[in-house]
Every structure is written in C-alpha cells, then in structure tokens.
Write a protein that holds these residues in place. Structure first.
Motif, PDB file in Angstrom:
ATOM      1  N   GLN A   1       0.819  -1.200   0.000  1.00  0.00           N
ATOM      2  CA  GLN A   1       0.000   0.000   0.000  1.00  0.00           C
ATOM      3  C   GLN A   1       0.864   1.266   0.000  1.00  0.00           C
ATOM      4  O   GLN A   1       0.508   2.280  -0.609  1.00  0.00           O
ATOM      5  CB  GLN A   1      -0.940  -0.001   1.211  1.00  0.00           C
ATOM      6  N   MET A   2       2.012   1.199   0.683  1.00  0.00           N
ATOM      7  CA  MET A   2       2.918   2.349   0.688  1.00  0.00           C
ATOM      8  C   MET A   2       3.440   2.612  -0.717  1.00  0.00           C
ATOM      9  O   MET A   2       3.479   3.753  -1.179  1.00  0.00           O
ATOM     10  CB  MET A   2       4.072   2.079   1.656  1.00  0.00           C
ATOM     11  N   LYS A   3       3.832   1.540  -1.406  1.00  0.00           N
ATOM     12  CA  LYS A   3       4.327   1.706  -2.780  1.00  0.00           C
ATOM     13  C   LYS A   3       3.218   2.207  -3.702  1.00  0.00           C
ATOM     14  O   LYS A   3       3.450   3.055  -4.584  1.00  0.00           O
ATOM     15  CB  LYS A   3       4.888   0.381  -3.296  1.00  0.00           C
ATOM     16  N   LYS A   4       1.996   1.699  -3.515  1.00  0.00           N
ATOM     17  CA  LYS A   4       0.868   2.176  -4.325  1.00  0.00           C
ATOM     18  C   LYS A   4       0.645   3.668  -4.123  1.00  0.00           C
ATOM     19  O   LYS A   4       0.342   4.402  -5.071  1.00  0.00           O
ATOM     20  CB  LYS A   4      -0.408   1.408  -3.958  1.00  0.00           C
ATOM     21  N   ALA A   5       0.796   4.122  -2.885  1.00  0.00           N
ATOM     22  CA  ALA A   5       0.616   5.541  -2.591  1.00  0.00           C
ATOM     23  C   ALA A   5       1.681   6.382  -3.305  1.00  0.00           C
ATOM     24  O   ALA A   5       1.372   7.434  -3.878  1.00  0.00           O
ATOM     25  CB  ALA A   5       0.662   5.780  -1.090  1.00  0.00           C
ATOM     26  N   HIS A   6       2.926   5.930  -3.263  1.00  0.00           N
ATOM     27  CA  HIS A   6       3.990   6.655  -3.961  1.00  0.00           C
ATOM     28  C   HIS A   6       3.691   6.758  -5.454  1.00  0.00           C
ATOM     29  O   HIS A   6       3.807   7.836  -6.057  1.00  0.00           O
ATOM     30  CB  HIS A   6       5.329   5.950  -3.758  1.00  0.00           C
ATOM     31  N   ASP A   7       3.296   5.652  -6.062  1.00  0.00           N
ATOM     32  CA  ASP A   7       3.009   5.652  -7.501  1.00  0.00           C
ATOM     33  C   ASP A   7       1.808   6.523  -7.820  1.00  0.00           C
ATOM     34  O   ASP A   7       1.782   7.233  -8.837  1.00  0.00           O
ATOM     35  CB  ASP A   7       2.774   4.221  -7.993  1.00  0.00           C
ATOM     36  N   TRP A   8       0.793   6.468  -6.970  1.00  0.00           N
ATOM     37  CA  TRP A   8      -0.401   7.309  -7.150  1.00  0.00           C
ATOM     38  C   TRP A   8      -0.035   8.787  -7.133  1.00  0.00           C
ATOM     39  O   TRP A   8      -0.520   9.570  -7.957  1.00  0.00           O
ATOM     40  CB  TRP A   8      -1.409   6.977  -6.046  1.00  0.00           C
ATOM     41  N   ALA A   9       0.813   9.187  -6.200  1.00  0.00           N
ATOM     42  CA  ALA A   9       1.195  10.595  -6.089  1.00  0.00           C
ATOM     43  C   ALA A   9       1.930  11.057  -7.346  1.00  0.00           C
ATOM     44  O   ALA A   9       1.670  12.159  -7.862  1.00  0.00           O
ATOM     45  CB  ALA A   9       2.062  10.809  -4.852  1.00  0.00           C
ATOM     46  N   VAL A  10       2.845  10.236  -7.853  1.00  0.00           N
ATOM     47  CA  VAL A  10       3.568  10.594  -9.072  1.00  0.00           C
ATOM     48  C   VAL A  10       2.588  10.790 -10.227  1.00  0.00           C
ATOM     49  O   VAL A  10       2.694  11.765 -10.999  1.00  0.00           O
ATOM     50  CB  VAL A  10       4.615   9.519  -9.417  1.00  0.00           C
ATOM     51  N   GLN A  11       1.627   9.880 -10.351  1.00  0.00           N
ATOM     52  CA  GLN A  11       0.632   9.986 -11.420  1.00  0.00           C
ATOM     53  C   GLN A  11      -0.248  11.218 -11.252  1.00  0.00           C
ATOM     54  O   GLN A  11      -0.593  11.910 -12.217  1.00  0.00           O
ATOM     55  CB  GLN A  11      -0.220   8.721 -11.460  1.00  0.00           C
ATOM     56  N   LYS A  12      -0.622  11.519 -10.013  1.00  0.00           N
ATOM     57  CA  LYS A  12      -1.472  12.672  -9.751  1.00  0.00           C
ATOM     58  C   LYS A  12      -0.749  13.968 -10.105  1.00  0.00           C
ATOM     59  O   LYS A  12      -1.321  14.874 -10.716  1.00  0.00           O
ATOM     60  CB  LYS A  12      -1.898  12.671  -8.280  1.00  0.00           C
ATOM     61  N   TYR A  13       0.516  14.055  -9.711  1.00  0.00           N
ATOM     62  CA  TYR A  13       1.289  15.244 -10.070  1.00  0.00           C
ATOM     63  C   TYR A  13       1.412  15.385 -11.584  1.00  0.00           C
ATOM     64  O   TYR A  13       1.340  16.496 -12.131  1.00  0.00           O
ATOM     65  CB  TYR A  13       2.667  15.194  -9.418  1.00  0.00           C
ATOM     66  N   ALA A  14       1.597  14.276 -12.284  1.00  0.00           N
ATOM     67  CA  ALA A  14       1.707  14.317 -13.740  1.00  0.00           C
ATOM     68  C   ALA A  14       0.438  14.889 -14.363  1.00  0.00           C
ATOM     69  O   ALA A  14       0.503  15.652 -15.343  1.00  0.00           O
ATOM     70  CB  ALA A  14       1.993  12.919 -14.284  1.00  0.00           C
TER      71      ALA A  14
ATOM     72  N   MET B 141      -0.204  18.576  -1.433  1.00  0.00           N
ATOM     73  CA  MET B 141      -0.547  18.287  -2.822  1.00  0.00           C
ATOM     74  C   MET B 141      -1.475  19.356  -3.390  1.00  0.00           C
ATOM     75  O   MET B 141      -1.275  19.828  -4.517  1.00  0.00           O
ATOM     76  CB  MET B 141      -1.195  16.901  -2.932  1.00  0.00           C
ATOM     77  N   GLU B 142      -2.464  19.748  -2.618  1.00  0.00           N
ATOM     78  CA  GLU B 142      -3.404  20.771  -3.072  1.00  0.00           C
ATOM     79  C   GLU B 142      -2.706  22.119  -3.239  1.00  0.00           C
ATOM     80  O   GLU B 142      -2.956  22.853  -4.205  1.00  0.00           O
ATOM     81  CB  GLU B 142      -4.566  20.883  -2.085  1.00  0.00           C
ATOM     82  N   ALA B 143      -1.823  22.464  -2.297  1.00  0.00           N
ATOM     83  CA  ALA B 143      -1.073  23.712  -2.419  1.00  0.00           C
ATOM     84  C   ALA B 143      -0.219  23.702  -3.681  1.00  0.00           C
ATOM     85  O   ALA B 143      -0.146  24.712  -4.407  1.00  0.00           O
ATOM     86  CB  ALA B 143      -0.204  23.921  -1.175  1.00  0.00           C
ATOM     87  N   ALA B 144       0.431  22.571  -3.973  1.00  0.00           N
ATOM     88  CA  ALA B 144       1.255  22.471  -5.184  1.00  0.00           C
ATOM     89  C   ALA B 144       0.400  22.581  -6.441  1.00  0.00           C
ATOM     90  O   ALA B 144       0.791  23.251  -7.421  1.00  0.00           O
ATOM     91  CB  ALA B 144       2.025  21.150  -5.173  1.00  0.00           C
ATOM     92  N   ARG B 145      -0.764  21.932  -6.428  1.00  0.00           N
ATOM     93  CA  ARG B 145      -1.671  22.012  -7.588  1.00  0.00           C
ATOM     94  C   ARG B 145      -2.072  23.463  -7.850  1.00  0.00           C
ATOM     95  O   ARG B 145      -2.061  23.944  -8.996  1.00  0.00           O
ATOM     96  CB  ARG B 145      -2.914  21.158  -7.329  1.00  0.00           C
TER      97      ARG B 145
END
Length: 518
Positions: free
Chosen positions: A61-74, A320-324
């Motif tokens: 789940q930790m790895k899934k979260a990392h991958d999700w964040a990268v995709q969301k930022y993209a 994440m929201e602040a960065a967006r």
C-alpha cells in the motif's frame, strides 16, 4: 524645477513596492478563489485513504501511494519521482478475526499489530493466561513455562472505558475523584507487576514467544471511546493482537474468575522479504533562482490501525493541493518549489533524514520549508524554530494571507529548535529554516493519533482548505522574496531542569535498512 536623483530613486522604488503589492494581492486572491471553488481535497482524500488505505512502511500500500502521487502530479503538469533512500521489511496485513468460543460464542473486536506473524490457515484456538504478580524476576522465570500453548494477556484491564470528559460531565465530583485515584493505584500496581518480571512492555513479548506462548493479546487504550493505539508486534513467529478495551476486559475478567474462556484467532498476513523504500519528490522549477528552494513537507507513511487520515493524510493532501494551486496560479516561481512526501517518518524521520543526508546542495539552497503533521485542524501555531531573524521574513509572508486565516495563528519568535516530532526537525538540525504549521487539536492524541479510528470521516475539510491556502501563500511569498532568509541562530535558553545551556540539535542519519525486529 529639476527633480533630484535621490527623489527619482525613491519614487521608482515606491512604484515598485506598489506594483509588487498589487501583484501579490492578485495572486493571493486567485489562490483563495481556486482553493474554494475548485478544491481537490475531497477526491484526493478518498483516493488516498479509502482506496489505497494505510501506508505502513514496507507494505504494498505504501508503494501504491507513492506511484499514485507521481501519477497525480503528472496530471497537474508537475514532474515527480519516487526516490529510493533505503529498504525495509516487506509485510502485508490480511484479515484478523477473533472469537470467544467458550463459555459462550461472540465475535470480538480486535486486529493484529503491524508486522505481526500470521496464524496457521485454520487459526489458533486456545485458552488465556495473564501476566502474574510474582515476587521477582527469578519467580517469573519459574512461571514462564505456564504460557506454553496459551494466549498471554499482557495489558492491564482498564477500570473504565469512559473518557475523563464523560466522567467530568456526569459523575459526582466525589465519584470522579475516586475513579481517578483507583485508576492511578491500578496503574502503579501494574507497573510494579511488570518491573518484578525483569522485563518491560518493549521486550516481554520476545520472552513469552521463546517460552512457548502461541499468541499475545494486548489492549492499548487511547483514552477515547473505541480508540486504541496500534503499533508493531515485536515477535518473530507468533501473532500479536490488540483487542478493544471492552472485549479485553471481558476476557480478563473471565480468566480472573476461573471461567477458563477459549478464543479462536485468525490473523492472516504475508511476509514479502526486503523491499525498497522511497520518498516522493515533486518539483516546480524556479525561473530566477533555480538553485534556491521552497519546500512543502509532509510525511506520507502512516501506522496501519486505520487509514492514516489525520496522521498524516491531511498533511499530505494539504501539500498536494497547495502544489496544484501554485502550478495553476503561479506556474513560473522565482525559486524552485519542491514537495517532499517522506517515507518512514513514524520509525524515526527516516525519509527526511535521508533526503537531508543525500541532498546537501538543496539543504544549502533552502529558502524555507513548511511542514504539516499534527491532525486535521486549521493552523494555529508557528514557531521560529530558534532562527534569530525568522520574525522578519515569516512576519512579512504571513501578512499576505487573508486575516480570516492569520487571525487565529499564534507565533513564537525566535522560538526553540525542534529535536524531533516531525520531518521539519531533520532540516532544522541541519541549520536550514524549516517550520511546523501546527494545527488545532480536534482530540487528535486521544482519538486519531496512531489509532484504529484515524479514518476519512475525521477529516475537517474546511480547516484543511484553510491550511492549503496558507501553505500556497507562504510558498509564493517565500519564492518571491527578494532576500535570502537568514540562518542566524538565537542564543538558546538554559534548561531549567539541568541548569545547562541548551544546544542546537544534531543531524542524525536515517535507518536505511529497517523493520527486521519490528
């Protein structure tokens, strides 16, 4: 009449100040508008907490979260990557089911602790035994063979499952005081019981496992209705299960009264070997000062008794929201803006300490870091962390935020440097200006901090929205500031307990190869 050169210089500077103020207000207004009218906080929270779930270091789940964040930022046009900093024991939680099967049948409320070994496929069915009150450690060693083939109960039975505020509201003053005295006496007696065994709560599980116990039962009440702390198992072969205060008390009383209760425990988990650990790093490049940095900081990992919503899901989605918002409103910052989602904060700030160790050039170029990690509440406290001139720049940056946000914030300057607590401390120790955006309590320590109740429904989105607005404005102001921030340190106060001068915290290396004995 010909104007003098100094007058023209002053006029030019004044015009520049007015233009900057107008631009700043426009940017701030746009940040507030975007945050309020196009907030992504709710969908981010759902995807992270409800769908991905808890983010224990070393789990899939930790790895899934990392991958999700990268995709969301993209999706937002922000470059991000998962940066490996170490490795950890790989483990995955499965189903936990606990049933009382004799003298009556009832399903109990409980869950295995993090990194708990699994039960056999058919589960374990056995009776229970309580840590005894013995004369000394020698007597305890003689008693130890009694645990063979049994579940051992290692926690004190709480005398009441009602939090103190509930007692204070309804009990008589005399009854409330009597309860507290009785509870204090029980706690002291239980501490003495442990002391006489020769073990502590940290190492007794190993001794019980070695003596042949088939499992360990505990109940670590968090002093709120239905709330228990869920940490690590500290065993190699036998499961460790935390039971609710109510069900633990039920079993404890049955054992005490000689009713010989029998329980069945199913605790499924998977050992996954050694797995890599990461920080997720997102970057919005700077245009004028690309080697100077404003960092938005929040740890990404959590304990896994629940879904880590307020520790630190809310800090994560705030950044994440602040960065967006910044990417949309302020896409070409003067300084590079980095968002750091750190791994393994819960085991000792490991991800952020690794980043500090691996990226001295970024630490050297830091303008400021803003960290959020203490619950869902709106920010109400900011300390200067011992930086002598922090009031000068933090004060200016805060002035740009709407009064509706800043009026509730108490500041302490220059304050004292944090030696731990959350990831900003890793940067403070290195002498870089890093600040905690500390939030309102919302019963954080009793109900959600490391508990089984830290779930989506505890998020107060109005407060988190305020925090995202504040973070975005601070990041914008820090990026635009024409001056570098001062790193001059204040003279620290004398420790009243020791009479010695306090010293600046030292940098510490991370644990890059962990989890083997969790």
């Amino acid at each position: 009449m010909k104007k003098s050169l100094p007058f023209l210089v002053v006029l030019f500077m004044l015009q520049g100040i007015i233009a900057f103020a107008q631009t700043t207000q426009e940017i701030v207004d746009k940040i507030v508008k975007e945050a309020n009218e196009n907030s992504q906080l709710e969908p981010l929270a759902h995807e992270l907490m409800d769908v991905i779930g808890p983010r224990l270091v070393g789990t899939p789940q930790m790895k899934k979260a990392h991958d999700w964040a990268v995709q969301k930022y993209a999706q937002w046009g922000i470059a991000a990557e998962n940066e490996k900093w170490g490795q950890w024991r790989g483990w995955e939680r499965g189903i936990t089911h606990v049933d009382l099967v004799s003298p009556r049948v009832v399903s109990l409320s409980g869950m295995q602790l993090a990194w708990s070994p699994s039960t056999p496929k058919k589960g374990l069915t056995a009776g229970m035994i309580i840590i005894p009150d013995v004369a000394d450690s020698l007597a305890f060693q003689k008693w130890l063979p009694n645990v063979k083939g049994k579940f051992v109960m290692v926690s004190m039975m709480e005398p009441t499952g009602r939090p103190d505020y509930n007692w204070k509201e309804y009990a008589t003053e005399e009854s409330f005081e009597k309860m507290k005295q009785d509870r204090n006496s029980l706690n002291e007696t239980w501490r003495e019981r442990y002391k006489k065994t020769g073990y502590t709560t940290r190492n007794i599980n190993e001794a019980l496992e070695a003596a042949g116990a088939i499992g360990i039962l505990q109940s670590r009440w968090s002093e709120g209705f239905g709330a228990n702390k869920i940490f690590g198992a500290n065993t190699k072969k036998i499961p460790v299960v935390d039971l609710s205060l109510e069900d633990y008390g039920l079993l404890y009383r049955m054992v005490e009264h000689g009713e010989q209760p029998i329980i069945k425990v199913m605790a499924e988990s998977k050992e996954l070997g050694t797995v890599p650990t990461f920080n997720t790093i997102a970057t919005i490049p700077g245009t004028e000062f690309p080697n100077e940095y404003v960092i938005l900081s929040a740890h990404f990992d959590s304990w896994d008794g629940a879904t880590g919503a307020t520790d630190n899901g809310t800090g994560t989605i705030t950044m994440m929201e602040a960065a967006r918002i910044l990417k949309k409103i302020y896409p070409n910052p003067k300084r590079t803006i980095i968002v750091g989602h750190w791994g393994s904060e819960e085991q000792g700030l490991n991800g952020s300490r690794a980043f500090v160790e691996d990226h001295p050039e970024i630490v050297e170029g830091m303008q400021a870091l803003f960290n959020q990690d203490n619950g869902t509440g709106r920010v109400v406290r900011i300390s200067g962390q011992g930086f002598l001139n922090s009031y000068d720049y933090m004060g200016r940056w805060l002035e740009a935020a709407p009064e509706s946000i800043t009026k509730q914030i108490e500041t302490t300057f220059p304050g004292s440097p944090a030696g731990g607590g959350s990831d900003y401390a890793s940067f403070v120790a290195a002498g870089a200006p890093a600040f905690s955006l500390s939030s309102l309590n919302w019963s954080y320590f009793d109900y959600t901090w490391h508990t089984n109740l830290d779930t989506y429904d505890k998020i107060v989105f109005d407060d988190v929205r305020n925090n995202a607005i504040l973070t975005a404005i601070l990041a914008y102001m820090a990026s635009e500031d024409p001056d570098r921030t001062s790193r001059e340190k204040a003279v620290l106060h004398t420790n009243p307990r020791t009479g010695e001068q306090r010293t600046w915290p030292e940098t510490r290396s991370p644990n890059r190869d962990g989890g083997k004995n969790e």
